[in-house]
Design an enzyme around this catalytic site. Structure first.
Site, short mmCIF file in Angstrom:
data_model
loop_
_atom_site.label_atom_id
_atom_site.label_comp_id
_atom_site.label_asym_id
_atom_site.label_seq_id
_atom_site.Cartn_x
_atom_site.Cartn_y
_atom_site.Cartn_z
N GLU A 1 0.82 -1.21 0.00
CA GLU A 1 0.00 0.00 0.00
C GLU A 1 0.85 1.26 0.00
O GLU A 1 0.57 2.22 -0.73
CB GLU A 1 -0.94 -0.02 1.21
CG GLU A 1 -1.92 -1.18 1.20
CD GLU A 1 -1.31 -2.49 1.73
OE1 GLU A 1 -1.95 -3.54 1.58
OE2 GLU A 1 -0.19 -2.45 2.28
N SER A 2 1.90 1.28 0.82
CA SER A 2 2.76 2.47 0.82
C SER A 2 3.55 2.57 -0.48
O SER A 2 3.90 3.68 -0.91
CB SER A 2 3.71 2.46 2.02
OG SER A 2 4.54 1.33 2.04
N GLY B 1 3.48 -4.93 -9.34
CA GLY B 1 2.03 -4.81 -9.27
C GLY B 1 1.59 -3.54 -8.56
O GLY B 1 0.57 -2.93 -8.93
N ASP B 2 2.34 -3.13 -7.57
CA ASP B 2 2.04 -1.88 -6.86
C ASP B 2 2.29 -0.70 -7.78
O ASP B 2 1.52 0.27 -7.79
CB ASP B 2 2.90 -1.76 -5.61
CG ASP B 2 2.77 -2.97 -4.70
OD1 ASP B 2 1.68 -3.57 -4.66
OD2 ASP B 2 3.78 -3.32 -4.04
#
Length: 316
Positions: A35-36, A256-257
């Site tokens: 998430e970060s 993917g992030d």
């Protein structure tokens, strides 16, 4: 706020030499967390991103907060836990195309995240809420926090982007499948890879998998196909968007992030879905060329140059 995301960030240790980690004597220290990573990717592309989490009152927690703040991510809703530690993980570079990850996050500060850690006004102020399937896998309270965040977003008209990000090391298959399917039915946009899509719906071609996600409740699905690019589905149209050639994959962790950050960035900039996916493919490709979860996340000029060059090559 453009995007608010919720999840655990950890300190990442990587041996400076390849091979079995048992023989490693020196390690580099970096920061990572799905998430970060997305928040940093969005900030580098000029967007306002906020991160909700918990870290320990230790040097690793302080390192994470300092790093994210330095990258332009809003950390005002990250809480410091006086008792639980910050999670860590090790990235073992055994050989090219064989990278293994080992997590030490049980009982971490972020695993204690609960609905009480959420600020409704903060989430409601965002254009998008970004969540992954990792956070609900950490603990029952984390699962409750994600479901509560989804409700806040839905009640306030905030679009929800969900990356299933399957981590079977963290929970049992049955619980994982049930939870991820439930979340997928509650969100607007789903960004699965083929592994996650197959895990949730069985072995089907991309076209069928995209349709199954739409039938399950999402209004937009972007199925990631690795080096082949991605295929998006809206109910009215579905198109394949080719990927960008990568001469050598250095480190695929975080690609993917990067994809999620690029895609949300495209939507924030008002791009068509096709061109938002194109941007996502470009960011994902650039991330794989550099060691580290966030080190390869590009700035806007890099993306524009890569896309322009790729389009020129296609025309030729």
């Amino acid at each position: 706020m453009d995007v608010v995301t919720i999840g655990e960030s950890m300190v990442v240790f990587t041996p400076t030499s390849n091979g079995l980690m048992r023989y490693a004597t020196h390690f580099t220290k970096k920061i990572g967390g799905a998430e970060s990573n997305v928040a940093v990717g969005l900030a580098r592309l000029g967007h306002r991103a906020g991160w909700i989490s918990r870290v320990g009152n230790d040097e690793f927690g302080k390192a994470i907060l300092a790093f994210l703040k330095g990258e332009g991510v809003d950390i005002s809703k990250a809480k410091i836990d006086e008792e639980a530690p910050t999670g860590i993980y090790f990235k073992e570079m055994r050989r090219q195309n064989d990278i293994r990850v080992y997590y030490y996050r049980k009982g971490s500060a972020a695993s204690l995240l609960s609905p009480a850690d959420l600020d409704e006004e903060y989430i409601a102020s965002a254009k998008y809420l970004h969540i992954t399937g990792i956070t609900p896998a950490l603990s029952a309270s984390c699962r409750e926090a994600i479901l509560a965040a989804i409700k806040i977003a839905r009640d306030n008209g905030v679009k929800i982007v969900f990356d299933p990000n399957l981590r079977l090391k963290l929970w049992k298959e049955e619980i994982a499948r049930e939870t991820l399917l439930h979340i997928a039915s509650q969100v607007d946009i789903v960004l699965p890879g083929m592994v996650e899509a197959t895990f949730l719906f069985g072995n089907h071609p991309p076209e069928k998998l995209g349709q199954l996600f739409l039938e399950h409740g999402a209004s937009l699905v972007v199925l990631k196909l690795g080096e082949k690019g991605a295929h998006y589905f809206t109910g009215k149209e579905d198109k394949w968007v080719p990927g960008f050639p990568v001469e050598q994959v250095i480190d695929p962790v975080g690609a993917g992030d990067g994809f999620a950050a690029g895609f949300i960035s495209g939507l924030l900039d008002g791009l068509s879905i096709y061109h938002a996916v194109e941007r996502a493919n470009a960011v994902g490709a650039l991330v794989t060329m550099v060691y580290g979860d966030v080190d390869g996340l590009p700035e806007r000029d890099e993306i524009e140059k890569l896309i322009a060059k790729n389009n020129e090559d296609v025309i030729r």
